[in-house]
Design a protein around this motif. Structure first.
Motif, PDB file in Angstrom:
ATOM      1  N   ILE A   1      11.389   4.858 -10.857  1.00  0.00           N
ATOM      2  CA  ILE A   1      10.426   3.756 -10.864  1.00  0.00           C
ATOM      3  C   ILE A   1      11.071   2.541 -11.518  1.00  0.00           C
ATOM      4  O   ILE A   1      11.673   2.644 -12.594  1.00  0.00           O
ATOM      5  CB  ILE A   1       9.154   4.156 -11.637  1.00  0.00           C
ATOM      6  CG1 ILE A   1       8.439   5.326 -10.935  1.00  0.00           C
ATOM      7  CG2 ILE A   1       8.200   2.966 -11.791  1.00  0.00           C
ATOM      8  CD1 ILE A   1       7.299   5.914 -11.740  1.00  0.00           C
ATOM      9  N   LEU A   2      10.940   1.391 -10.866  1.00  0.00           N
ATOM     10  CA  LEU A   2      11.475   0.135 -11.387  1.00  0.00           C
ATOM     11  C   LEU A   2      10.330  -0.742 -11.863  1.00  0.00           C
ATOM     12  O   LEU A   2       9.345  -0.940 -11.144  1.00  0.00           O
ATOM     13  CB  LEU A   2      12.259  -0.598 -10.294  1.00  0.00           C
ATOM     14  CG  LEU A   2      12.964  -1.884 -10.728  1.00  0.00           C
ATOM     15  CD1 LEU A   2      14.220  -1.550 -11.529  1.00  0.00           C
ATOM     16  CD2 LEU A   2      13.321  -2.740  -9.512  1.00  0.00           C
ATOM     17  N   GLN A   3      10.465  -1.264 -13.075  1.00  0.00           N
ATOM     18  CA  GLN A   3       9.465  -2.180 -13.631  1.00  0.00           C
ATOM     19  C   GLN A   3      10.125  -3.520 -13.951  1.00  0.00           C
ATOM     20  O   GLN A   3      11.196  -3.564 -14.559  1.00  0.00           O
ATOM     21  CB  GLN A   3       8.856  -1.611 -14.908  1.00  0.00           C
ATOM     22  CG  GLN A   3       8.057  -0.335 -14.707  1.00  0.00           C
ATOM     23  CD  GLN A   3       7.688   0.296 -16.036  1.00  0.00           C
ATOM     24  OE1 GLN A   3       8.478   1.022 -16.642  1.00  0.00           O
ATOM     25  NE2 GLN A   3       6.488  -0.002 -16.500  1.00  0.00           N
ATOM     26  N   ILE A   4       9.473  -4.603 -13.524  1.00  0.00           N
ATOM     27  CA  ILE A   4       9.909  -5.952 -13.869  1.00  0.00           C
ATOM     28  C   ILE A   4       8.690  -6.658 -14.453  1.00  0.00           C
ATOM     29  O   ILE A   4       7.890  -7.263 -13.724  1.00  0.00           O
ATOM     30  CB  ILE A   4      10.449  -6.714 -12.647  1.00  0.00           C
ATOM     31  CG1 ILE A   4      11.505  -5.882 -11.900  1.00  0.00           C
ATOM     32  CG2 ILE A   4      11.038  -8.055 -13.075  1.00  0.00           C
ATOM     33  CD1 ILE A   4      12.063  -6.549 -10.660  1.00  0.00           C
ATOM     34  N   PRO A   5       8.486  -6.577 -15.765  1.00  0.00           N
ATOM     35  CA  PRO A   5       7.259  -7.111 -16.382  1.00  0.00           C
ATOM     36  C   PRO A   5       6.998  -8.578 -16.077  1.00  0.00           C
ATOM     37  O   PRO A   5       5.845  -8.963 -15.846  1.00  0.00           O
ATOM     38  CB  PRO A   5       7.493  -6.864 -17.876  1.00  0.00           C
ATOM     39  CG  PRO A   5       8.418  -5.684 -17.927  1.00  0.00           C
ATOM     40  CD  PRO A   5       9.321  -5.861 -16.747  1.00  0.00           C
TER      41      PRO A   5
ATOM     42  N   GLN B   1       0.823  -1.207   0.000  1.00  0.00           N
ATOM     43  CA  GLN B   1       0.000   0.000   0.000  1.00  0.00           C
ATOM     44  C   GLN B   1       0.857   1.256   0.000  1.00  0.00           C
ATOM     45  O   GLN B   1       0.592   2.210  -0.745  1.00  0.00           O
ATOM     46  CB  GLN B   1      -0.935  -0.012   1.212  1.00  0.00           C
ATOM     47  CG  GLN B   1      -2.015  -1.079   1.134  1.00  0.00           C
ATOM     48  CD  GLN B   1      -2.825  -1.188   2.418  1.00  0.00           C
ATOM     49  OE1 GLN B   1      -2.544  -0.513   3.408  1.00  0.00           O
ATOM     50  NE2 GLN B   1      -3.838  -2.044   2.411  1.00  0.00           N
ATOM     51  N   SER B   2       1.920   1.265   0.822  1.00  0.00           N
ATOM     52  CA  SER B   2       2.806   2.431   0.877  1.00  0.00           C
ATOM     53  C   SER B   2       3.495   2.667  -0.467  1.00  0.00           C
ATOM     54  O   SER B   2       3.579   3.797  -0.954  1.00  0.00           O
ATOM     55  CB  SER B   2       3.861   2.238   1.970  1.00  0.00           C
ATOM     56  OG  SER B   2       3.269   2.119   3.236  1.00  0.00           O
ATOM     57  N   ALA B   3       3.985   1.576  -1.064  1.00  0.00           N
ATOM     58  CA  ALA B   3       4.682   1.699  -2.338  1.00  0.00           C
ATOM     59  C   ALA B   3       3.749   2.180  -3.448  1.00  0.00           C
ATOM     60  O   ALA B   3       4.112   3.040  -4.252  1.00  0.00           O
ATOM     61  CB  ALA B   3       5.313   0.362  -2.721  1.00  0.00           C
ATOM     62  N   GLN B   4       2.533   1.646  -3.490  1.00  0.00           N
ATOM     63  CA  GLN B   4       1.609   2.047  -4.540  1.00  0.00           C
ATOM     64  C   GLN B   4       1.167   3.498  -4.391  1.00  0.00           C
ATOM     65  O   GLN B   4       0.978   4.209  -5.377  1.00  0.00           O
ATOM     66  CB  GLN B   4       0.385   1.121  -4.536  1.00  0.00           C
ATOM     67  CG  GLN B   4       0.670  -0.270  -5.076  1.00  0.00           C
ATOM     68  CD  GLN B   4       1.275  -0.241  -6.477  1.00  0.00           C
ATOM     69  OE1 GLN B   4       0.709   0.357  -7.397  1.00  0.00           O
ATOM     70  NE2 GLN B   4       2.429  -0.875  -6.641  1.00  0.00           N
ATOM     71  N   SER B   5       1.022   3.955  -3.158  1.00  0.00           N
ATOM     72  CA  SER B   5       0.662   5.349  -2.921  1.00  0.00           C
ATOM     73  C   SER B   5       1.759   6.277  -3.441  1.00  0.00           C
ATOM     74  O   SER B   5       1.481   7.269  -4.134  1.00  0.00           O
ATOM     75  CB  SER B   5       0.433   5.582  -1.426  1.00  0.00           C
ATOM     76  OG  SER B   5       0.180   6.944  -1.157  1.00  0.00           O
ATOM     77  N   ALA B   6       3.024   5.946  -3.122  1.00  0.00           N
ATOM     78  CA  ALA B   6       4.142   6.748  -3.609  1.00  0.00           C
ATOM     79  C   ALA B   6       4.257   6.667  -5.126  1.00  0.00           C
ATOM     80  O   ALA B   6       4.544   7.664  -5.802  1.00  0.00           O
ATOM     81  CB  ALA B   6       5.442   6.280  -2.952  1.00  0.00           C
ATOM     82  N   LEU B   7       4.003   5.474  -5.688  1.00  0.00           N
ATOM     83  CA  LEU B   7       4.112   5.284  -7.136  1.00  0.00           C
ATOM     84  C   LEU B   7       3.127   6.176  -7.890  1.00  0.00           C
ATOM     85  O   LEU B   7       3.490   6.814  -8.892  1.00  0.00           O
ATOM     86  CB  LEU B   7       3.858   3.819  -7.470  1.00  0.00           C
ATOM     87  CG  LEU B   7       3.961   3.415  -8.940  1.00  0.00           C
ATOM     88  CD1 LEU B   7       5.372   3.598  -9.456  1.00  0.00           C
ATOM     89  CD2 LEU B   7       3.517   1.963  -9.130  1.00  0.00           C
ATOM     90  N   LEU B   8       1.901   6.244  -7.428  1.00  0.00           N
ATOM     91  CA  LEU B   8       0.899   7.085  -8.091  1.00  0.00           C
ATOM     92  C   LEU B   8       1.312   8.542  -8.062  1.00  0.00           C
ATOM     93  O   LEU B   8       1.163   9.267  -9.062  1.00  0.00           O
ATOM     94  CB  LEU B   8      -0.465   6.904  -7.407  1.00  0.00           C
ATOM     95  CG  LEU B   8      -1.148   5.553  -7.628  1.00  0.00           C
ATOM     96  CD1 LEU B   8      -2.405   5.450  -6.773  1.00  0.00           C
ATOM     97  CD2 LEU B   8      -1.493   5.349  -9.095  1.00  0.00           C
ATOM     98  N   GLU B   9       1.842   8.981  -6.936  1.00  0.00           N
ATOM     99  CA  GLU B   9       2.284  10.372  -6.834  1.00  0.00           C
ATOM    100  C   GLU B   9       3.470  10.635  -7.752  1.00  0.00           C
ATOM    101  O   GLU B   9       3.542  11.679  -8.418  1.00  0.00           O
ATOM    102  CB  GLU B   9       2.641  10.703  -5.386  1.00  0.00           C
ATOM    103  CG  GLU B   9       3.103  12.132  -5.162  1.00  0.00           C
ATOM    104  CD  GLU B   9       2.042  13.178  -5.487  1.00  0.00           C
ATOM    105  OE1 GLU B   9       2.417  14.316  -5.845  1.00  0.00           O
ATOM    106  OE2 GLU B   9       0.834  12.855  -5.399  1.00  0.00           O
ATOM    107  N   MET B  10       4.403   9.687  -7.822  1.00  0.00           N
ATOM    108  CA  MET B  10       5.567   9.855  -8.680  1.00  0.00           C
ATOM    109  C   MET B  10       5.168   9.954 -10.146  1.00  0.00           C
ATOM    110  O   MET B  10       5.692  10.782 -10.899  1.00  0.00           O
ATOM    111  CB  MET B  10       6.529   8.691  -8.480  1.00  0.00           C
ATOM    112  CG  MET B  10       7.212   8.683  -7.125  1.00  0.00           C
ATOM    113  SD  MET B  10       8.140   7.172  -6.845  1.00  0.00           S
ATOM    114  CE  MET B  10       9.506   7.384  -7.972  1.00  0.00           C
ATOM    115  N   LYS B  11       4.234   9.107 -10.561  1.00  0.00           N
ATOM    116  CA  LYS B  11       3.802   9.132 -11.958  1.00  0.00           C
ATOM    117  C   LYS B  11       3.180  10.480 -12.322  1.00  0.00           C
ATOM    118  O   LYS B  11       3.336  10.958 -13.452  1.00  0.00           O
ATOM    119  CB  LYS B  11       2.801   8.002 -12.216  1.00  0.00           C
ATOM    120  CG  LYS B  11       3.439   6.632 -12.306  1.00  0.00           C
ATOM    121  CD  LYS B  11       2.391   5.585 -12.675  1.00  0.00           C
ATOM    122  CE  LYS B  11       3.004   4.241 -12.957  1.00  0.00           C
ATOM    123  NZ  LYS B  11       2.006   3.236 -13.377  1.00  0.00           N
TER     124      LYS B  11
END
Length: 216
Positions: free
Chosen positions: A96-100, A32-42
């Motif tokens: 942001i790191l993506q690992i498909p 939850q913490s990571a996704q909240s930060a991710l949305l803000e970063m995007k």
């Protein structure tokens, strides 16, 4: 004696169950913490600039002269520059790191500490610009718990906060002792990802090589 054994066995089982539930709660909180930060970063990433089509008319209907070559991004001319940081909820994030193959998209905190790892993966050392970036994360299912399953050639993408994309391919996976700091940092790898094994005695370590760059 038999009853004492049953009691001890029951206590051990209860302790194991409590530990499992605690780990699940930690994993969910981290996700939850990571996704909240991710949305803000995007929301803060710059919009990609469309490249002009040669010979296409400009806003006035005329055809512009041949455009000059675009200037390279700052990190190309000065790889030692600090990576840009965006502060969100008191933490500084560098990208942001993506690992498909693992269906992962995670924010990366710029400086590591054990408390920060409970929120998101962290830069351990290095930089994407100098091709020696090392990223650490807990082995939560929502973070780096699946690293060991990555196959050779799996794609990994890092996007910095200026929108520059660095595309890597997994070139190897190894398991290092928890104390092997020098071995973790050595080697000619463009990107390293690592997490602890269950129990923390060793580190699952994924080495990656750069295959492409997409400047913003």
């Amino acid at each position: 004696m038999k009853s004492k054994g049953l009691i001890c066995g029951g206590l051990l089982l209860a302790a194991a169950l409590c530990l499992t539930l605690w780990n699940v709660r930690q994993d969910r909180a981290a996700a939850q913490s990571a996704q909240s930060a991710l949305l803000e970063m995007k929301s803060r990433l710059p919009e990609p600039v469309a490249e002009p089509v040669p010979g296409a008319p400009d806003e006035d209907g005329g055809v512009p002269a041949e455009s000059a070559e675009p200037e390279p991004p700052a990190y190309v001319t000065d790889p030692s520059m600090p990576m840009p940081v965006q502060e969100i909820d008191g933490e500084g994030y560098i990208g942001i790191l993506q690992i498909p193959d693992l269906a992962l998209e995670l924010p990366i905190i710029g400086e590591w500490s054990y408390p920060r790892l409970r929120t998101a993966p962290c830069r351990y050392v290095g930089s994407a610009y100098t091709h020696d970036l090392i990223i650490a994360a807990h082995n939560y299912a929502s973070h780096f718990g699946g690293l060991a399953s990555l196959a050779l050639g799996s794609e990994v993408i890092f996007t910095d906060m200026d929108g520059n994309r660095f595309i890597y391919a997994v070139s190897g996976t190894e398991q290092l002792p928890g104390t092997a700091i020098e071995e973790m940092e050595s080697g000619d790898w463009d990107l390293t990802l690592f997490t602890c094994t269950i129990g923390g005695a060793a580190r699952v370590t994924v080495r990656c090589v750069l295959t492409a760059e997409e400047p913003a």
